[in-house]
Design a protein around this motif. Structure first.
Motif, PDB file in Angstrom:
ATOM      1  N   ALA A  51      42.184  40.830  46.419  1.00 43.44           N
ATOM      2  CA  ALA A  51      43.374  40.251  47.051  1.00 43.44           C
ATOM      3  C   ALA A  51      42.991  38.897  47.650  1.00 43.44           C
ATOM      4  O   ALA A  51      41.816  38.520  47.719  1.00 43.44           O
ATOM      5  N   VAL A  52      44.004  38.155  48.077  1.00 43.93           N
ATOM      6  CA  VAL A  52      43.812  36.767  48.522  1.00 43.93           C
ATOM      7  C   VAL A  52      42.794  36.640  49.657  1.00 43.93           C
ATOM      8  O   VAL A  52      42.087  35.632  49.754  1.00 43.93           O
ATOM      9  N   GLU A  53      42.685  37.659  50.502  1.00 46.60           N
ATOM     10  CA  GLU A  53      41.747  37.571  51.622  1.00 46.60           C
ATOM     11  C   GLU A  53      40.308  37.367  51.137  1.00 46.60           C
ATOM     12  O   GLU A  53      39.470  36.854  51.878  1.00 46.60           O
ATOM     13  N   ALA A  66      39.428  35.435  48.672  1.00 46.32           N
ATOM     14  CA  ALA A  66      39.322  34.197  47.882  1.00 46.32           C
ATOM     15  C   ALA A  66      38.052  33.394  48.177  1.00 46.32           C
ATOM     16  O   ALA A  66      37.404  32.914  47.237  1.00 46.32           O
ATOM     17  N   PRO A  67      37.646  33.220  49.427  1.00 46.02           N
ATOM     18  CA  PRO A  67      36.401  32.460  49.651  1.00 46.02           C
ATOM     19  C   PRO A  67      35.188  33.116  48.991  1.00 46.02           C
ATOM     20  O   PRO A  67      34.320  32.416  48.464  1.00 46.02           O
ATOM     21  N   LYS A  68      35.139  34.435  48.998  1.00 49.07           N
ATOM     22  CA  LYS A  68      34.025  35.118  48.326  1.00 49.07           C
ATOM     23  C   LYS A  68      34.139  34.977  46.805  1.00 49.07           C
ATOM     24  O   LYS A  68      33.127  34.825  46.104  1.00 49.07           O
ATOM     25  N   VAL A  69      35.352  35.033  46.302  1.00 46.82           N
ATOM     26  CA  VAL A  69      35.571  34.859  44.855  1.00 46.82           C
ATOM     27  C   VAL A  69      34.979  33.522  44.398  1.00 46.82           C
ATOM     28  O   VAL A  69      34.261  33.443  43.388  1.00 46.82           O
ATOM     29  N   VAL A  70      35.254  32.476  45.150  1.00 46.76           N
ATOM     30  CA  VAL A  70      34.751  31.150  44.775  1.00 46.76           C
ATOM     31  C   VAL A  70      33.237  31.082  44.961  1.00 46.76           C
ATOM     32  O   VAL A  70      32.513  30.577  44.094  1.00 46.76           O
ATOM     33  N   GLY A  71      32.748  31.618  46.058  1.00 51.67           N
ATOM     34  CA  GLY A  71      31.304  31.611  46.289  1.00 51.67           C
ATOM     35  C   GLY A  71      30.549  32.351  45.185  1.00 51.67           C
ATOM     36  O   GLY A  71      29.523  31.871  44.685  1.00 51.67           O
ATOM     37  N   ILE A  72      31.079  33.482  44.783  1.00 49.99           N
ATOM     38  CA  ILE A  72      30.440  34.279  43.723  1.00 49.99           C
ATOM     39  C   ILE A  72      30.441  33.516  42.398  1.00 49.99           C
ATOM     40  O   ILE A  72      29.503  33.635  41.599  1.00 49.99           O
ATOM     41  N   CYS A  91      37.642  45.556  46.817  1.00 53.54           N
ATOM     42  CA  CYS A  91      38.714  45.141  45.900  1.00 53.54           C
ATOM     43  C   CYS A  91      39.798  46.210  45.831  1.00 53.54           C
ATOM     44  O   CYS A  91      39.523  47.402  45.937  1.00 53.54           O
ATOM     45  N   PHE A  92      41.050  45.779  45.638  1.00 54.19           N
ATOM     46  CA  PHE A  92      42.146  46.755  45.686  1.00 54.19           C
ATOM     47  C   PHE A  92      42.259  47.562  44.396  1.00 54.19           C
ATOM     48  O   PHE A  92      42.876  48.632  44.379  1.00 54.19           O
ATOM     49  N   ALA A  93      41.656  47.050  43.302  1.00 55.49           N
ATOM     50  CA  ALA A  93      41.648  47.810  42.048  1.00 55.49           C
ATOM     51  C   ALA A  93      40.301  47.617  41.372  1.00 55.49           C
ATOM     52  O   ALA A  93      39.687  46.547  41.484  1.00 55.49           O
ATOM     53  N   ASN A  94      39.831  48.639  40.720  1.00 56.08           N
ATOM     54  CA  ASN A  94      38.575  48.587  39.964  1.00 56.08           C
ATOM     55  C   ASN A  94      38.815  49.248  38.610  1.00 56.08           C
ATOM     56  O   ASN A  94      39.258  50.404  38.551  1.00 56.08           O
ATOM     57  N   LEU A  95      38.516  48.505  37.558  1.00 52.77           N
ATOM     58  CA  LEU A  95      38.731  48.987  36.192  1.00 52.77           C
ATOM     59  C   LEU A  95      37.375  49.186  35.524  1.00 52.77           C
ATOM     60  O   LEU A  95      36.638  48.218  35.301  1.00 52.77           O
ATOM     61  N   GLU A  96      37.055  50.420  35.219  1.00 52.86           N
ATOM     62  CA  GLU A  96      35.792  50.717  34.549  1.00 52.86           C
ATOM     63  C   GLU A  96      36.010  50.510  33.049  1.00 52.86           C
ATOM     64  O   GLU A  96      36.920  51.110  32.464  1.00 52.86           O
ATOM     65  N   CYS A  97      35.159  49.668  32.450  1.00 49.04           N
ATOM     66  CA  CYS A  97      35.417  49.199  31.075  1.00 49.04           C
ATOM     67  C   CYS A  97      34.210  49.354  30.173  1.00 49.04           C
ATOM     68  O   CYS A  97      33.062  49.240  30.603  1.00 49.04           O
ATOM     69  N   GLN A  98      34.522  49.560  28.896  1.00 55.59           N
ATOM     70  CA  GLN A  98      33.500  49.563  27.841  1.00 55.59           C
ATOM     71  C   GLN A  98      33.919  48.587  26.751  1.00 55.59           C
ATOM     72  O   GLN A  98      35.110  48.498  26.407  1.00 55.59           O
ATOM     73  N   VAL A  99      32.953  47.847  26.209  1.00 58.05           N
ATOM     74  CA  VAL A  99      33.243  46.900  25.125  1.00 58.05           C
ATOM     75  C   VAL A  99      33.608  47.691  23.875  1.00 58.05           C
ATOM     76  O   VAL A  99      32.857  48.578  23.452  1.00 58.05           O
ATOM     77  N   VAL A 100      34.757  47.383  23.289  1.00 59.64           N
ATOM     78  CA  VAL A 100      35.176  48.094  22.069  1.00 59.64           C
ATOM     79  C   VAL A 100      35.282  47.165  20.860  1.00 59.64           C
ATOM     80  O   VAL A 100      35.389  47.645  19.726  1.00 59.64           O
ATOM     81  N   ASP A 101      35.273  45.863  21.071  1.00 63.86           N
ATOM     82  CA  ASP A 101      35.265  44.931  19.939  1.00 63.86           C
ATOM     83  C   ASP A 101      34.499  43.688  20.355  1.00 63.86           C
ATOM     84  O   ASP A 101      34.831  43.050  21.355  1.00 63.86           O
ATOM     85  N   ALA A 102      33.462  43.377  19.587  1.00 65.08           N
ATOM     86  CA  ALA A 102      32.613  42.226  19.925  1.00 65.08           C
ATOM     87  C   ALA A 102      32.627  41.187  18.808  1.00 65.08           C
ATOM     88  O   ALA A 102      31.790  40.289  18.785  1.00 65.08           O
ATOM     89  N   LYS A 147      48.165  48.241  50.552  1.00 68.93           N
ATOM     90  CA  LYS A 147      49.470  48.632  50.023  1.00 68.93           C
ATOM     91  C   LYS A 147      50.162  47.539  49.205  1.00 68.93           C
ATOM     92  O   LYS A 147      50.751  47.804  48.170  1.00 68.93           O
ATOM     93  N   HIS A 148      50.128  46.316  49.686  1.00 71.51           N
ATOM     94  CA  HIS A 148      50.805  45.231  48.957  1.00 71.51           C
ATOM     95  C   HIS A 148      49.861  44.048  48.802  1.00 71.51           C
ATOM     96  O   HIS A 148      50.107  42.979  49.370  1.00 71.51           O
ATOM     97  N   PRO A 149      48.774  44.239  48.051  1.00 71.17           N
ATOM     98  CA  PRO A 149      47.803  43.151  47.926  1.00 71.17           C
ATOM     99  C   PRO A 149      48.434  41.943  47.226  1.00 71.17           C
ATOM    100  O   PRO A 149      49.160  42.089  46.246  1.00 71.17           O
ATOM    101  N   LYS A 150      48.144  40.763  47.778  1.00 70.76           N
ATOM    102  CA  LYS A 150      48.593  39.534  47.106  1.00 70.76           C
ATOM    103  C   LYS A 150      47.467  39.063  46.206  1.00 70.76           C
ATOM    104  O   LYS A 150      46.330  38.894  46.667  1.00 70.76           O
ATOM    105  N   THR A 151      47.766  38.826  44.949  1.00 72.22           N
ATOM    106  CA  THR A 151      46.738  38.368  44.021  1.00 72.22           C
ATOM    107  C   THR A 151      46.717  36.844  43.976  1.00 72.22           C
ATOM    108  O   THR A 151      47.636  36.173  44.452  1.00 72.22           O
ATOM    109  N   ILE A 152      45.632  36.331  43.406  1.00 71.17           N
ATOM    110  CA  ILE A 152      45.471  34.876  43.283  1.00 71.17           C
ATOM    111  C   ILE A 152      45.276  34.515  41.819  1.00 71.17           C
ATOM    112  O   ILE A 152      44.667  35.259  41.054  1.00 71.17           O
ATOM    113  N   TYR A 153      45.821  33.366  41.453  1.00 70.16           N
ATOM    114  CA  TYR A 153      45.775  32.912  40.066  1.00 70.16           C
ATOM    115  C   TYR A 153      45.070  31.562  40.049  1.00 70.16           C
ATOM    116  O   TYR A 153      45.526  30.612  40.674  1.00 70.16           O
ATOM    117  N   HIS A 154      43.940  31.493  39.336  1.00 74.77           N
ATOM    118  CA  HIS A 154      43.138  30.267  39.378  1.00 74.77           C
ATOM    119  C   HIS A 154      43.752  29.156  38.542  1.00 74.77           C
ATOM    120  O   HIS A 154      44.049  29.348  37.365  1.00 74.77           O
TER     121      HIS A 154
END
Lengths: 145, 145
Positions: free
Chosen positions: A42-44, A46-52, A84-95, A118-125
């Motif tokens: 969520a937007v809160e 954002a500074p860590k998102v940029v730092g990372i 993070c408000f959502a975490n998606l566990e993923c596997q590569v299926v097409d490379a 409850k109502h996370p605000k997302t950010i769009y780069h």
């Protein structure tokens, strides 16, 4: 890592495509392990998102530097990010587009959300550290998903 | 057509990936002609965006039904949409994931914006006719594009 470029590809099974630069530490890891977690901030955060996005996992432990909490995933080896408000566990299926375009197709094998956010605000780069933050929500009548 | 699923893939040359369902009239057209225009609407066009997504070019002339103005493109045959604040003229450059995933990789061969629309607010589809509208813009210090 911080990732800007991603999109949905299919509802069922849930597929996501993303681009990870082959200059990134995460590119090597994702290609080798074929697993990742996409953690959505969520937007809160954002500074860590940029730092990372401005340092490399080759040089630093990003969980430690940015005071983030790794949480065990259920279906893949890499950890979730507890803040993070959502975490998606993923596997590569097409490379097939990895070598030419750094484009991975992932299946989301398990999805989590944090009910406390409850109502996370997302950010769009928009590039160069500029982000649009979610504003009004509108609902129009549609027969499409 | 209305398209929700798309992402940037590369800066130079500018590449965009998108998913177009093979049930859509536009899928057949894009696969055959290998050209399209991605026209980006501001929030004021949201009702038309949804309407366009809920009918097919097989049955209706969408420019006529939705009172939109086709404008000639420079590098591709399909028209721009004059009411959109940006129009990206595109050619298909990689179709390897089309058969399995309906995923096209496009090169933007010419990009236009409408200088009369100074601060267009974009909309982000969350499914079933719900959209997040751009709110606050934030700027953080970053060394990355």
């Amino acid at each position: 890592m911080t990732m800007s470029w991603h999109m949905m590809v299919e509802f069922e099974p849930p597929l996501v495509a993303c681009v990870v630069s082959n200059a990134n530490h995460s590119f090597t890891a994702l290609r080798a392990t074929k697993e990742c977690v996409i953690a959505i901030p969520a937007v809160e955060l954002a500074p860590k998102v940029v730092g990372i996005g401005n340092c490399s996992g080759r040089d630093v432990d990003k969980f430690e530097r940015f005071s983030l909490t790794p949480a065990p995933a259920e279906r893949v080896a890499p950890p979730q990010i507890a803040e993070c408000f959502a975490n998606l566990e993923c596997q590569v299926v097409d490379a097939r587009l990895v070598n030419k375009l750094n484009l991975f197709v992932l299946e989301v094998v398990k999805a989590w959300n944090d009910p406390a956010q409850k109502h996370p605000k997302t950010i769009y780069h928009r590039g160069n550290g500029r982000f649009a933050v979610d504003g009004a929500m509108i609902k129009l009548k549609s027969r499409k998903p």
